[in-house]
Design a protein around this motif. Structure first.
Motif, PDB file in Angstrom:
ATOM      1  N   ILE A  10       2.654  19.016  -8.218  1.00 17.49           N
ATOM      2  CA  ILE A  10       4.031  19.057  -7.722  1.00 17.49           C
ATOM      3  C   ILE A  10       4.119  18.343  -6.372  1.00 17.49           C
ATOM      4  N   LEU A  11       3.187  18.650  -5.472  1.00 16.68           N
ATOM      5  CA  LEU A  11       3.233  18.071  -4.133  1.00 16.68           C
ATOM      6  C   LEU A  11       2.911  16.579  -4.110  1.00 16.68           C
ATOM      7  N   PHE A  12       2.017  16.116  -4.997  1.00 21.27           N
ATOM      8  CA  PHE A  12       1.572  14.731  -4.942  1.00 21.27           C
ATOM      9  C   PHE A  12       2.163  13.837  -6.028  1.00 21.27           C
ATOM     10  N   ASP A  38       4.011   4.812 -10.147  1.00 22.90           N
ATOM     11  CA  ASP A  38       3.531   5.871 -11.034  1.00 22.90           C
ATOM     12  C   ASP A  38       2.677   6.829 -10.203  1.00 22.90           C
ATOM     13  N   PHE A  39       3.330   7.839  -9.634  1.00 24.38           N
ATOM     14  CA  PHE A  39       2.625   8.785  -8.773  1.00 24.38           C
ATOM     15  C   PHE A  39       1.632   9.637  -9.563  1.00 24.38           C
ATOM     16  N   ALA A  40       1.879   9.853 -10.841  1.00 26.95           N
ATOM     17  CA  ALA A  40       0.932  10.608 -11.679  1.00 26.95           C
ATOM     18  C   ALA A  40      -0.377   9.835 -11.797  1.00 26.95           C
ATOM     19  N   GLN A  41      -0.300   8.535 -12.020  1.00 22.62           N
ATOM     20  CA  GLN A  41      -1.509   7.727 -12.119  1.00 22.62           C
ATOM     21  C   GLN A  41      -2.243   7.692 -10.778  1.00 22.62           C
ATOM     22  N   MET A  42      -1.482   7.567  -9.667  1.00 22.28           N
ATOM     23  CA  MET A  42      -2.103   7.593  -8.334  1.00 22.28           C
ATOM     24  C   MET A  42      -2.846   8.901  -8.113  1.00 22.28           C
ATOM     25  N   PHE A  43      -2.233  10.018  -8.532  1.00 22.32           N
ATOM     26  CA  PHE A  43      -2.842  11.333  -8.360  1.00 22.32           C
ATOM     27  C   PHE A  43      -4.126  11.446  -9.181  1.00 22.32           C
ATOM     28  N   ASN A  55       0.856  -1.190   0.000  1.00 27.72           N
ATOM     29  CA  ASN A  55       0.000   0.000   0.000  1.00 27.72           C
ATOM     30  C   ASN A  55       0.887   1.234   0.000  1.00 27.72           C
ATOM     31  N   VAL A  56       0.451   2.241  -0.768  1.00 26.90           N
ATOM     32  CA  VAL A  56       1.204   3.486  -0.893  1.00 26.90           C
ATOM     33  C   VAL A  56       0.244   4.639  -0.656  1.00 26.90           C
ATOM     34  N   ASN A  57       0.703   5.645   0.094  1.00 28.64           N
ATOM     35  CA  ASN A  57      -0.108   6.833   0.324  1.00 28.64           C
ATOM     36  C   ASN A  57       0.811   8.055   0.381  1.00 28.64           C
ATOM     37  N   VAL A  58       0.289   9.190  -0.065  1.00 25.84           N
ATOM     38  CA  VAL A  58       1.041  10.444  -0.050  1.00 25.84           C
ATOM     39  C   VAL A  58       0.194  11.501   0.645  1.00 25.84           C
ATOM     40  N   ASN A  59       0.809  12.245   1.551  1.00 29.29           N
ATOM     41  CA  ASN A  59       0.158  13.372   2.217  1.00 29.29           C
ATOM     42  C   ASN A  59       1.077  14.578   2.142  1.00 29.29           C
ATOM     43  N   ALA A  60       0.487  15.759   2.053  1.00 30.40           N
ATOM     44  CA  ALA A  60       1.270  16.994   2.027  1.00 30.40           C
ATOM     45  C   ALA A  60       0.616  18.015   2.944  1.00 30.40           C
ATOM     46  N   ARG A 114       7.978  11.409  -5.952  1.00 29.70           N
ATOM     47  CA  ARG A 114       8.895  10.795  -6.925  1.00 29.70           C
ATOM     48  C   ARG A 114      10.341  11.008  -6.492  1.00 29.70           C
ATOM     49  N   LEU A 115      10.634  12.169  -5.914  1.00 29.12           N
ATOM     50  CA  LEU A 115      11.980  12.447  -5.422  1.00 29.12           C
ATOM     51  C   LEU A 115      12.296  11.660  -4.137  1.00 29.12           C
ATOM     52  N   LEU A 116      11.296  11.416  -3.305  1.00 30.82           N
ATOM     53  CA  LEU A 116      11.491  10.697  -2.054  1.00 30.82           C
ATOM     54  C   LEU A 116      11.584   9.181  -2.234  1.00 30.82           C
ATOM     55  N   PHE A 117      10.906   8.665  -3.253  1.00 28.63           N
ATOM     56  CA  PHE A 117      10.743   7.216  -3.398  1.00 28.63           C
ATOM     57  C   PHE A 117      12.044   6.412  -3.403  1.00 28.63           C
ATOM     58  N   PRO A 118      13.080   6.784  -4.150  1.00 31.31           N
ATOM     59  CA  PRO A 118      14.282   5.938  -4.154  1.00 31.31           C
ATOM     60  C   PRO A 118      14.895   5.745  -2.765  1.00 31.31           C
ATOM     61  N   PHE A 119      14.833   6.761  -1.942  1.00 27.50           N
ATOM     62  CA  PHE A 119      15.375   6.666  -0.588  1.00 27.50           C
ATOM     63  C   PHE A 119      14.493   5.759   0.279  1.00 27.50           C
TER      64      PHE A 119
END
Length: 164
Positions: free
Chosen positions: A108-110, A143-148, A54-59, A115-120
């Protein structure tokens, strides 16, 4: 050396400010690894376990130009009914975002920030599973664009249901 006059046509937001996205800080907000059946869960198996991710993004805004973006990753591996491991990571970044038109801020935020954080975050998950006695879990790119886009569609559908 390039000057401001060399900026691509259409760059900026019309007031002369160049758009910029800077990572000010990255951090582990929460990390949990559980292997409830260890050491029995570490034995070899004839087939691969099922892995649910499961993946989730919050800003959240910190100021007019600074935002705290959190990428939450959960991975649970199980074989039959037995949970082999459960790993949860909340990985955050503080971003300075300036010079972008308002309509570009949510993408940009989502999209760009996670995308910049994911590799870490991916590396932390891999190390946690390896340190737990399992092969490293190498998450596929997301694919964060598709998630958004999916989240926008769900929000619009929910708004239509409330109006009806």
């Amino acid at each position: 050396m390039a000057s401001k006059d060399d900026a691509p046509v259409g760059a900026g937001n019309g007031n002369g400010a160049q758009p910029s996205l800077n990572v000010l800080a990255q951090y582990v907000k929460d990390l949990s690894f559980e292997s409830p059946g260890a050491p029995n869960s570490l034995r070899g198996r004839d087939k691969a376990p099922g892995i649910a991710i499961n993946v989730n993004v919050n800003a959240n805004p910190l100021s007019d130009k600074q935002f705290d973006v959190n990428l939450t990753l959960n991975a649970k591996a199980s074989f039959d009914q037995e949970v082999l491991f459960n790993v949860e990571l909340v990985y955050g970044g503080v971003f300075n975002v300036s010079g972008f038109p308002q309509e570009h801020m949510l993408p940009i935020l989502f999209i760009e920030c996670p995308r910049l954080l994911f590799p870490f975050a991916r590396q932390i998950i891999a190390e946690a599973t390896r340190n737990g006695g399992f092969p490293p879990l190498m998450l596929d790119p997301i694919d964060f664009a598709q998630m958004f886009q999916q989240k926008l569609a769900e929000d619009q559908a929910a708004a239509k249901v409330k109006v009806s």
